[in-house]
Design a protein around this motif. Sequence first.
Motif, PDB file in Angstrom:
ATOM      1  N   PHE A 176     -27.576   2.981 -81.208  1.00  0.00           N
ATOM      2  CA  PHE A 176     -26.734   2.753 -80.037  1.00  0.00           C
ATOM      3  C   PHE A 176     -26.390   1.282 -79.831  1.00  0.00           C
ATOM      4  O   PHE A 176     -25.594   0.952 -78.948  1.00  0.00           O
ATOM      5  N   ALA A 177     -26.974   0.411 -80.648  1.00  0.00           N
ATOM      6  CA  ALA A 177     -26.586  -0.994 -80.631  1.00  0.00           C
ATOM      7  C   ALA A 177     -25.310  -1.233 -81.439  1.00  0.00           C
ATOM      8  O   ALA A 177     -24.697  -2.310 -81.337  1.00  0.00           O
ATOM      9  N   ILE A 178     -24.883  -0.242 -82.240  1.00  0.00           N
ATOM     10  CA  ILE A 178     -23.649  -0.361 -83.018  1.00  0.00           C
ATOM     11  C   ILE A 178     -22.457  -0.220 -82.067  1.00  0.00           C
ATOM     12  O   ILE A 178     -22.374   0.760 -81.321  1.00  0.00           O
ATOM     13  N   PRO A 179     -21.522  -1.155 -82.058  1.00  0.00           N
ATOM     14  CA  PRO A 179     -20.369  -1.062 -81.157  1.00  0.00           C
ATOM     15  C   PRO A 179     -19.570   0.218 -81.389  1.00  0.00           C
ATOM     16  O   PRO A 179     -19.299   0.596 -82.534  1.00  0.00           O
ATOM     17  N   ASP A 180     -19.203   0.885 -80.295  1.00  0.00           N
ATOM     18  CA  ASP A 180     -18.325   2.069 -80.336  1.00  0.00           C
ATOM     19  C   ASP A 180     -18.903   3.198 -81.184  1.00  0.00           C
ATOM     20  O   ASP A 180     -18.146   3.974 -81.790  1.00  0.00           O
ATOM     21  N   ILE A 181     -20.237   3.311 -81.251  1.00  0.00           N
ATOM     22  CA  ILE A 181     -20.852   4.349 -82.087  1.00  0.00           C
ATOM     23  C   ILE A 181     -20.544   5.743 -81.555  1.00  0.00           C
ATOM     24  O   ILE A 181     -20.474   6.720 -82.302  1.00  0.00           O
ATOM     25  N   ILE A 182     -20.312   5.864 -80.251  1.00  0.00           N
ATOM     26  CA  ILE A 182     -19.939   7.143 -79.660  1.00  0.00           C
ATOM     27  C   ILE A 182     -18.434   7.143 -79.475  1.00  0.00           C
ATOM     28  O   ILE A 182     -17.885   6.376 -78.690  1.00  0.00           O
ATOM     29  N   ARG A 183     -17.747   7.997 -80.228  1.00  0.00           N
ATOM     30  CA  ARG A 183     -16.288   8.044 -80.171  1.00  0.00           C
ATOM     31  C   ARG A 183     -15.787   9.186 -79.290  1.00  0.00           C
ATOM     32  O   ARG A 183     -14.595   9.483 -79.283  1.00  0.00           O
ATOM     33  N   THR A 184     -16.707   9.832 -78.578  1.00  0.00           N
ATOM     34  CA  THR A 184     -16.319  10.886 -77.645  1.00  0.00           C
ATOM     35  C   THR A 184     -16.371  10.328 -76.229  1.00  0.00           C
ATOM     36  O   THR A 184     -17.118   9.393 -75.929  1.00  0.00           O
ATOM     37  N   ALA A 185     -15.571  10.915 -75.334  1.00  0.00           N
ATOM     38  CA  ALA A 185     -15.527  10.449 -73.955  1.00  0.00           C
ATOM     39  C   ALA A 185     -16.871  10.640 -73.264  1.00  0.00           C
ATOM     40  O   ALA A 185     -17.222   9.916 -72.338  1.00  0.00           O
ATOM     41  N   THR A 186     -17.658  11.633 -73.728  1.00  0.00           N
ATOM     42  CA  THR A 186     -18.994  11.896 -73.201  1.00  0.00           C
ATOM     43  C   THR A 186     -19.999  11.777 -74.339  1.00  0.00           C
ATOM     44  O   THR A 186     -19.769  12.295 -75.434  1.00  0.00           O
TER      45      THR A 186
END
Length: 244
Positions: A176-186
Amino acid sequence: MTSDLHGRTQRLELSDQNLRDFEAVVLDSTPEGIVVNRSAFYPGGGGQPADHGVLLWQGVETRIVGVRKGDDLHLIPAEDDPIPPVGTVVRAAVADERRTALMRTHSGLHVLCGVVFRDYGCLVTGGNMEPMTARMDFNLPEVPAGFKEAVEAACNAEVLADRRIDVRVLPREEAFAIPDIIRTATNLVPPEVQEVRIVDIDGLDTQADGGTHVASTKQIGRVKVTKVESKGRGFRRLRIAISD
């Protein structure tokens, strides 16, 4: 629980996405589901359907038509097919054409996701796939002129770039320290998950994902954006087809 274990079943496909044949021992067996100690059948998730295939045992074939998740992974036998008794050693085969098509399609969706995020800054709000066809929803307020054609051209440029697709597992905090690792709105990664599987298309898209993928974008084939639909104010659905 280790990252490659679901209940009593070791998930072989997480470490070897090209594995199609394997041996296993039956731990539980009913007409509703067969539990084995090791399996390369992808159980479904993240929009990717479960694998199909067969179990071969004592000269008998049991068709597998899906996988049900619970405390264990239950391989779902075809109705009225014979069921291997507990303790039986089975030879299993994942349906190769279906799995390969789903791997190409899933990787194609990640290319689409990477392109739309990079070029338009949009997050994913939903998605689903079948072999060689899929949809992905984005929080895109307006559709720019030439959007459909521009996205298709950009996706195919990334396919031709033959970008490497790598899979690795990281501790949750590091992932979760990787930028933009979650590409979903949730954020769809449950808080109890402490090891996060990362799929990285080199130079284009890095995100948490549990599915199966090809090794490079060139293996996807051609991506065609077949339709752009409105799904309410600010939301758009892109449908794609994959071809050779």
